[in-house]
Design an enzyme around this catalytic site. Sequence first.
Site, PDB file in Angstrom:
ATOM      1  N   TYR A 153       0.761  -1.271   0.025  1.00 25.54           N
ATOM      2  CA  TYR A 153       0.097   0.099  -0.032  1.00 25.54           C
ATOM      3  C   TYR A 153       0.905   1.416  -0.029  1.00 25.54           C
ATOM      4  CZ  TYR A 153      -3.554   3.474   1.643  1.00 25.54           C
ATOM      5  OH  TYR A 153      -4.156   4.492   1.775  1.00 25.54           O
ATOM      6  N   ASP A 248       9.409   2.946  -0.693  1.00 22.95           N
ATOM      7  CA  ASP A 248       8.274   3.796   0.238  1.00 22.95           C
ATOM      8  C   ASP A 248       8.595   3.333   1.579  1.00 22.95           C
ATOM      9  OD1 ASP A 248       4.733   3.593   0.352  1.00 22.95           O
ATOM     10  OD2 ASP A 248       6.015   4.577   1.520  1.00 22.95           O
ATOM     11  N   LYS A 276       4.747   9.621   8.687  1.00 22.00           N
ATOM     12  CA  LYS A 276       4.539   9.049   9.867  1.00 22.00           C
ATOM     13  C   LYS A 276       5.389   9.794  10.904  1.00 22.00           C
ATOM     14  CE  LYS A 276       2.413   4.944   8.169  1.00 22.00           C
ATOM     15  NZ  LYS A 276       0.892   5.026   8.353  1.00 22.00           N
TER      16      LYS A 276
HETATM   17  P1  KE4 Z   1      -0.873   8.397   4.253  1.00 25.60           P
HETATM   18  O1  KE4 Z   1      -1.208   9.219   2.950  1.00 25.60           O
HETATM   19  O2  KE4 Z   1      -1.994   7.782   5.036  1.00 25.60           O
HETATM   20  O3  KE4 Z   1      -0.118   9.615   5.191  1.00 25.60           O
HETATM   21  O4  KE4 Z   1       0.419   7.545   3.885  1.00 25.60           O
HETATM   22  C1  KE4 Z   1      -0.007   6.583   3.047  1.00 25.60           C
HETATM   23  C2  KE4 Z   1       1.180   5.319   3.084  1.00 25.60           C
HETATM   24  C3  KE4 Z   1       2.035   5.213   2.208  1.00 25.60           C
HETATM   25  N1  KE4 Z   1       2.934   4.358   2.469  1.00 25.60           N
HETATM   26  C4  KE4 Z   1       2.952   3.251   3.367  1.00 25.60           C
HETATM   27  C5  KE4 Z   1       4.055   2.309   3.399  1.00 25.60           C
HETATM   28  C6  KE4 Z   1       2.024   3.411   4.243  1.00 25.60           C
HETATM   29  O5  KE4 Z   1       2.005   2.615   5.242  1.00 25.60           O
HETATM   30  C7  KE4 Z   1       0.738   4.567   3.883  1.00 25.60           C
HETATM   31  C8  KE4 Z   1      -0.146   4.607   5.039  1.00 25.60           C
HETATM   32  N2  KE4 Z   1      -0.278   3.684   6.137  1.00 25.60           N
HETATM   33  C9  KE4 Z   1      -1.860   3.447   6.429  1.00 25.60           C
HETATM   34  C10 KE4 Z   1      -1.691   2.302   7.606  1.00 25.60           C
HETATM   35  N3  KE4 Z   1      -1.045   0.972   7.289  1.00 25.60           N
HETATM   36  C11 KE4 Z   1      -2.329   4.430   6.940  1.00 25.60           C
HETATM   37  C12 KE4 Z   1      -3.621   4.244   7.947  1.00 25.60           C
HETATM   38  C13 KE4 Z   1      -4.957   4.796   7.263  1.00 25.60           C
HETATM   39  O6  KE4 Z   1      -5.144   4.447   6.189  1.00 25.60           O
HETATM   40  O7  KE4 Z   1      -5.861   5.147   8.008  1.00 25.60           O
END
Ligand code: KE4
Length: 437
Positions: A153, A248, A276
């Site tokens: 993801y 990523d 994060k």
């Molecule tokens: P954000 O757009 O949510 O800040 O980041 C996206 C993203 C990109 N790359 C990786 C490896 C990530 O894990 C994420 C976001 N992670 C999820 C939890 N696995 C965010 C939680 C959510 O979607 O509410």
Amino acid sequence: MQQRILRRQFKTAKSNKLFTKAQTVIPGGVNSPVRAFTAVKRTPPFIKRASAAYIWDEDRNKYIDYVGSWGPMILGHSNPAILKAVREAVKRGTSFGAPTKLEVKMAELITKLVPSIELVRMVNSGTEATMSAIRLARAFTGREKIVKFDGCYHGHADTFLIKAGSGAMTLGVPDSPGIPAMTAVNTLTARYNDLSSVRKVFEENKDQIAAVIVEPIAGNMGCVPPAEGFLQGLRLLCDEYNALLIFDEVMTGFRVALGGAQALYGVQPDLTTLGKIIGGGLPVGAYGGKKEIMQMVSPAGPMYQAGTLSGNPLAMAAGFTMLRILLANKMIYKHLEQRSAQLEDGLKENLQKLGLGYTFNRVGSMFTLFFTSKPVTDYESAVTSDTAKFSAYFNAMLEQRIYLPPSQFESVFISTAHTERIIEKTIKAQYKALQKI
Ligand code: KE4
């Protein structure tokens, strides 16, 4: 007098009422899908405050938190130094839309901690970071296709919602509706930990692939470490086919080591995305890499990307303080490893005592207990997990005030605030929970 142990009844009335109201004004009642607890079939607790390893909900239930806001809270909630930095910053204003000294210091710190990053651009989320990195890879190579891995993801940009992990996987929409066919055509997928599947995609799309984007440690199909040689192999394949390698590290950056997964495994990507932890709990993302590539980013070059709140002073204050603490306390990662190993040993002992052969994957302070007896090395093996059993386990743990990610396909995080005693309490709670499912 007989000791009467008054165990607070697990009250949920206020959260239930709030969730009902929320759903009348917010899609699904939440601002990010995985928070709705759909996969675990219960009303999500509405959280009121957090401190150290704990969170409290509106019904005054106190939980040991293993979500940590999905990764940022590596120092625990309400870290005093971070709160102080934000309180100081807010006195000077909340946003200027102009360059600031702290953004320069933040960029200098990131480029120092992650040597593969020579130039870095701050944005407001991990999604912004990854979508910008892909645009940059396409601009730099003049090619359109990208390769991602099933179950990984990278945020919710159209390009990535093909066989996506995290909430998309949890809610059964890894291929979201609303993605134009032409976009989907340009997103090729391969199998995580399977270099032959990557070579096959390159061979079938010669000279058309701009980049391979990968979670160097997958966290969004649950925690899946890279197999020996996998990341090195990706590096060689990208060099062979003149494609860029994008790590990523939104989740793994500063989580598994001060220099991220690329420091842990000794593989240098061309571009890195971050998020994060670098925001210290405020909205921050970043992308960066080799100067010759990053020089294409506007206004230095023609590739456009912008953001009203990019480099926001409050977010920089929180993120910069977070990174400074991690840099100043080299023992932090050793401490996290010790606590995480303590929890792993305890959980595995529970499984052994109960004759349960579930799979446990961990790298540093991120891990997942999969409700399958198969080794979990990719998307196909992750989905052999029994999600109904996971849901029962999740609820049994929540009843004991242990707050886990509400999905089998997410990673659990430990912070420096998780003491030996808290870990011991968690191990005991898990033993009871496993007996109930
Ligand atoms: P954000 O757009 O949510 O800040 O980041 C996206 C993203 C990109 N790359 C990786 C490896 C990530 O894990 C994420 C976001 N992670 C999820 C939890 N696995 C965010 C939680 C959510 O979607 O509410």
